[in-house]
Design a protein around this motif. Sequence first.
Motif, PDB file in Angstrom:
ATOM      1  N   VAL A  91       0.805  -1.166  -0.085  1.00 28.59           N
ATOM      2  CA  VAL A  91      -0.133   0.017   0.005  1.00 28.59           C
ATOM      3  C   VAL A  91       0.770   1.309  -0.032  1.00 28.59           C
ATOM      4  CG1 VAL A  91      -1.828   1.338   1.443  1.00 28.59           C
ATOM      5  CG2 VAL A  91      -2.009  -1.112   1.316  1.00 28.59           C
ATOM      6  N   THR A  92       0.433   2.277  -0.711  1.00 28.22           N
ATOM      7  CA  THR A  92       1.145   3.556  -0.759  1.00 28.22           C
ATOM      8  C   THR A  92       0.683   4.409   0.559  1.00 28.22           C
ATOM      9  OG1 THR A  92       0.796   3.467  -2.911  1.00 28.22           O
ATOM     10  CG2 THR A  92       1.666   5.643  -2.449  1.00 28.22           C
ATOM     11  N   MET A  93      -0.432   4.391   0.819  1.00 28.77           N
ATOM     12  CA  MET A  93      -0.659   5.302   1.914  1.00 28.77           C
ATOM     13  C   MET A  93      -2.258   4.962   2.669  1.00 28.77           C
ATOM     14  SD  MET A  93      -2.451   8.658  -0.260  1.00 28.77           S
ATOM     15  CE  MET A  93      -3.135   9.442   1.194  1.00 28.77           C
ATOM     16  N   LEU A  94      -2.415   5.321   3.964  1.00 27.06           N
ATOM     17  CA  LEU A  94      -3.467   5.381   4.739  1.00 27.06           C
ATOM     18  C   LEU A  94      -4.145   6.764   4.569  1.00 27.06           C
ATOM     19  CD1 LEU A  94      -5.282   3.743   6.635  1.00 27.06           C
ATOM     20  CD2 LEU A  94      -3.567   4.879   8.459  1.00 27.06           C
ATOM     21  N   LEU A 104      -3.710  11.775   6.624  1.00 25.27           N
ATOM     22  CA  LEU A 104      -3.254  11.028   5.418  1.00 25.27           C
ATOM     23  C   LEU A 104      -1.815  11.042   5.828  1.00 25.27           C
ATOM     24  CD1 LEU A 104      -5.410  13.125   4.265  1.00 25.27           C
ATOM     25  CD2 LEU A 104      -4.160  12.754   1.973  1.00 25.27           C
ATOM     26  N   ILE A 105      -1.336   9.487   5.610  1.00 22.63           N
ATOM     27  CA  ILE A 105       0.051   9.118   6.152  1.00 22.63           C
ATOM     28  C   ILE A 105       0.667   8.083   5.389  1.00 22.63           C
ATOM     29  CG2 ILE A 105      -0.996   7.523   7.788  1.00 22.63           C
ATOM     30  CD1 ILE A 105       1.483   8.179   9.809  1.00 22.63           C
ATOM     31  N   ASP A 106       1.995   8.398   4.964  1.00 16.14           N
ATOM     32  CA  ASP A 106       2.594   7.315   4.251  1.00 16.14           C
ATOM     33  C   ASP A 106       2.487   6.029   5.064  1.00 16.14           C
ATOM     34  OD1 ASP A 106       4.862   6.939   2.111  1.00 16.14           O
ATOM     35  OD2 ASP A 106       5.730   6.287   4.104  1.00 16.14           O
ATOM     36  N   TRP A 107       2.355   4.741   4.278  1.00 14.95           N
ATOM     37  CA  TRP A 107       2.112   3.635   4.536  1.00 14.95           C
ATOM     38  C   TRP A 107       3.407   2.879   5.333  1.00 14.95           C
ATOM     39  CZ3 TRP A 107      -2.046   0.923   5.463  1.00 14.95           C
ATOM     40  CH2 TRP A 107      -2.202  -0.339   5.695  1.00 14.95           C
ATOM     41  N   ARG A 146       6.119  16.437   8.270  1.00 11.49           N
ATOM     42  CA  ARG A 146       5.173  17.079   7.367  1.00 11.49           C
ATOM     43  C   ARG A 146       5.205  16.121   6.052  1.00 11.49           C
ATOM     44  NH1 ARG A 146       1.820  20.942   8.481  1.00 11.49           N
ATOM     45  NH2 ARG A 146       1.831  22.024   6.620  1.00 11.49           N
ATOM     46  N   LYS A 147       6.195  15.587   5.848  1.00 11.63           N
ATOM     47  CA  LYS A 147       6.547  14.962   4.732  1.00 11.63           C
ATOM     48  C   LYS A 147       5.877  13.568   4.458  1.00 11.63           C
ATOM     49  CE  LYS A 147      10.966  16.733   3.023  1.00 11.63           C
ATOM     50  NZ  LYS A 147      12.351  16.326   2.629  1.00 11.63           N
ATOM     51  N   THR A 148       5.525  12.960   5.660  1.00 12.78           N
ATOM     52  CA  THR A 148       5.041  11.716   5.526  1.00 12.78           C
ATOM     53  C   THR A 148       3.562  11.687   6.239  1.00 12.78           C
ATOM     54  OG1 THR A 148       6.195  11.357   7.651  1.00 12.78           O
ATOM     55  CG2 THR A 148       7.213  10.359   5.682  1.00 12.78           C
ATOM     56  N   ALA A 149       3.203  12.776   6.628  1.00 11.84           N
ATOM     57  CA  ALA A 149       1.698  12.581   7.194  1.00 11.84           C
ATOM     58  C   ALA A 149       1.173  14.144   7.221  1.00 11.84           C
ATOM     59  CB  ALA A 149       1.671  12.136   8.676  1.00 11.84           C
ATOM     60  N   ALA A 166      -2.965  20.856   0.001  1.00 17.08           N
ATOM     61  CA  ALA A 166      -2.190  20.084   0.902  1.00 17.08           C
ATOM     62  C   ALA A 166      -2.256  18.253   0.267  1.00 17.08           C
ATOM     63  CB  ALA A 166      -2.569  19.856   2.261  1.00 17.08           C
ATOM     64  N   VAL A 167      -3.357  18.001   0.097  1.00 22.06           N
ATOM     65  CA  VAL A 167      -3.455  16.571  -0.389  1.00 22.06           C
ATOM     66  C   VAL A 167      -2.760  16.406  -1.715  1.00 22.06           C
ATOM     67  CG1 VAL A 167      -5.282  14.977  -1.309  1.00 22.06           C
ATOM     68  CG2 VAL A 167      -5.576  16.235   0.776  1.00 22.06           C
ATOM     69  N   ARG A 168      -2.946  17.304  -2.623  1.00 19.78           N
ATOM     70  CA  ARG A 168      -2.003  17.224  -3.944  1.00 19.78           C
ATOM     71  C   ARG A 168      -0.438  17.158  -3.574  1.00 19.78           C
ATOM     72  NH1 ARG A 168      -3.288  21.643  -6.419  1.00 19.78           N
ATOM     73  NH2 ARG A 168      -5.045  20.641  -7.585  1.00 19.78           N
ATOM     74  N   ARG A 169       0.015  17.890  -2.771  1.00 19.09           N
ATOM     75  CA  ARG A 169       1.394  18.014  -2.392  1.00 19.09           C
ATOM     76  C   ARG A 169       1.935  16.546  -1.681  1.00 19.09           C
ATOM     77  NH1 ARG A 169       0.680  23.172  -0.434  1.00 19.09           N
ATOM     78  NH2 ARG A 169       0.861  22.347   1.731  1.00 19.09           N
ATOM     79  N   PHE A 170       0.843  16.047  -0.900  1.00 22.41           N
ATOM     80  CA  PHE A 170       1.001  14.826  -0.158  1.00 22.41           C
ATOM     81  C   PHE A 170       1.188  13.661  -0.949  1.00 22.41           C
ATOM     82  CE2 PHE A 170       0.088  10.982   2.189  1.00 22.41           C
ATOM     83  CZ  PHE A 170       0.996  11.150   3.168  1.00 22.41           C
ATOM     84  N   ILE A 171       0.218  13.416  -1.966  1.00 20.68           N
ATOM     85  CA  ILE A 171      -0.053  12.467  -2.956  1.00 20.68           C
ATOM     86  C   ILE A 171       1.247  12.518  -3.684  1.00 20.68           C
ATOM     87  CG2 ILE A 171      -1.579  11.439  -4.728  1.00 20.68           C
ATOM     88  CD1 ILE A 171      -3.908  12.026  -2.939  1.00 20.68           C
TER      89      ILE A 171
END
Length: 184
Positions: A91-94, A104-107, A146-149, A166-171
């Motif tokens: 999985v990529t993210m939760l 939103l967090i990096d898996w 902030r880079k991973t969540a 924020a969602v776009r940057r995170f994804i």
Amino acid sequence: MRTIRYFDHHEYTRRYLMAPDGIHAGEQHFIACYIIPLMYDLYRMYPRHAMPDGMKSLAGDLIYHMFGNRLVIEVKIGAVQLTKREVGLPVTMLWAIDGEGMLLIDWKTFMHRYLMIMNTGKRRGCRYRHYGPRVKISDLAGIASRKTAIYFRYGDKVKVKDILNAVRRFINGSIRRSSSRVRK
């Protein structure tokens, strides 16, 4: 092109997670009413697969093919409690939401913390046969940079435009980080 109207996380939480009638929405509702319209607004694409949990060969709840990579999103509502099968999935993210906020967090970051919690429980005598520990989403909010969540607390004054950015940057960052881990 017409933009789909979607709820901000405050409105979604108020209407469906803290509903006065006591009937609360589930993961499928959150995916269909919030995540898919938001992702369409950001990237003008729909997922390749939505909610494939019954398909043993596919991981996650949403699978997008973006920028030459797979974005695999696991979705949770209320709390996170993984099955043995979910622990090892690519999985990529939760993407999780509860009455206190949206995360939103990096898996990889999430799994590191989740396995630490599980190991602490095992040392205290907990036995996990089919499911791991149940962890509140708000308890996971402070574990990563902030880079991973990203965590949006319910009640914060956040504009929808800021959430989209924020969602776009995170994804986009998650796709770059995971491109070496997840096959295309």
